[in-house]
Design a protein around this motif. Structure first.
Motif, PDB file in Angstrom:
ATOM      1  N   TYR A   5     -17.772 -47.780  30.262  1.00 22.27           N
ATOM      2  CA  TYR A   5     -18.809 -46.841  30.702  1.00 22.27           C
ATOM      3  C   TYR A   5     -18.421 -46.174  32.019  1.00 22.27           C
ATOM      4  CZ  TYR A   5     -21.601 -49.003  27.046  1.00 22.27           C
ATOM      5  OH  TYR A   5     -22.053 -49.469  25.846  1.00 22.27           O
ATOM      6  N   ALA A   6     -17.897 -46.954  32.946  1.00 24.54           N
ATOM      7  CA  ALA A   6     -17.441 -46.382  34.217  1.00 24.54           C
ATOM      8  C   ALA A   6     -16.274 -45.417  33.986  1.00 24.54           C
ATOM      9  CB  ALA A   6     -17.036 -47.495  35.177  1.00 24.54           C
ATOM     10  N   MET A   7     -15.388 -45.760  33.056  1.00 21.28           N
ATOM     11  CA  MET A   7     -14.261 -44.867  32.753  1.00 21.28           C
ATOM     12  C   MET A   7     -14.748 -43.539  32.181  1.00 21.28           C
ATOM     13  SD  MET A   7     -11.166 -47.199  31.246  1.00 21.28           S
ATOM     14  CE  MET A   7     -11.979 -48.590  30.514  1.00 21.28           C
ATOM     15  N   ILE A   8     -15.712 -43.593  31.273  1.00 20.23           N
ATOM     16  CA  ILE A   8     -16.263 -42.358  30.697  1.00 20.23           C
ATOM     17  C   ILE A   8     -16.870 -41.501  31.793  1.00 20.23           C
ATOM     18  CG2 ILE A   8     -18.062 -41.401  29.195  1.00 20.23           C
ATOM     19  CD1 ILE A   8     -17.630 -43.972  27.409  1.00 20.23           C
ATOM     20  N   LEU A   9     -17.693 -42.107  32.642  1.00 21.03           N
ATOM     21  CA  LEU A   9     -18.337 -41.352  33.729  1.00 21.03           C
ATOM     22  C   LEU A   9     -17.285 -40.732  34.646  1.00 21.03           C
ATOM     23  CD1 LEU A   9     -21.247 -43.839  34.434  1.00 21.03           C
ATOM     24  CD2 LEU A   9     -21.491 -41.494  33.563  1.00 21.03           C
TER      25      LEU A   9
END
Length: 186
Positions: A5-9
């Motif tokens: 999720y952090a990577m997507i953001l």
């Protein structure tokens, strides 16, 4: 290493904060994709080593990094501009939910509440278009017109204050949200 999720953001230039992270996590839970597919938002993007896993073409990627890349590519399509902008603003889970819900991403799924886990997290009844209820008069009661808008603005303001809070301080926001929802029901 950051989670998916952090990577997507990061890949869509959105802040990683309690609002954006919770919204993406809730969205991912709504999709119900197995974690080992490395594709929590169920993209069908043909890249990054993905292989189709179902009749809808949802892919399984070899790693979180590959899945995050494919998801970011999908989110950056013009059809999802409002979703990306809401995530980049990073201040309102309602705005993020609304952008996702009104986008082509699973449009009409989950009885119009898609992504339903994010919808449920908000804990509010979303008024129908035009102010809701009341047989053509634009709606009456506590969830119509200015009253409803004021509640949403108040909720968004509360969310905005937590952008730099720790996860422990997030509980304070949840408690405030409950009080706001209680006011909305009165």
């Amino acid at each position: 290493m950051a989670d998916i999720y952090a990577m997507i953001l990061h890949k869509i230039n959105a802040p990683v904060n309690s609002v954006t992270y919770s919204a993406l996590t809730d969205w991912g839970i709504s999709e119900g994709i197995p974690a080992d597919w490395h594709n929590p938002l169920a993209t069908t993007e043909n890249c990054c080593g993905g292989i189709s896993m179902n009749s809808d073409g949802v892919k399984k990627y070899p790693s979180d990094s590959n899945g995050a890349e494919a998801t970011a590519i999908t989110l950056l399509f013009p059809a999802y501009d409002a979703v990306v902008h809401a995530l980049q603003a990073g201040t309102s889970m309602f705005d993020i939910w609304k952008a996702i819900n009104q986008s082509p991403w699973c449009k009409g799924c989950q009885k119009g509440k898609y992504p339903v886990v994010l919808y449920d997290h908000l804990g509010v009844t979303i008024p129908p278009p035009g102010g809701g209820g009341g047989g053509g008069g634009g709606g009456h009661g506590p969830r119509s017109g200015k009253h409803w808008s004021a509640l949403i603005d108040q909720w968004s303001g509360v969310q905005h204050t937590i952008n730099n809070w720790s996860p422990g301080e997030y509980q304070h926001l949840v408690d405030q949200g409950r009080r706001i929802r209680k006011l909305a029901r009165e």
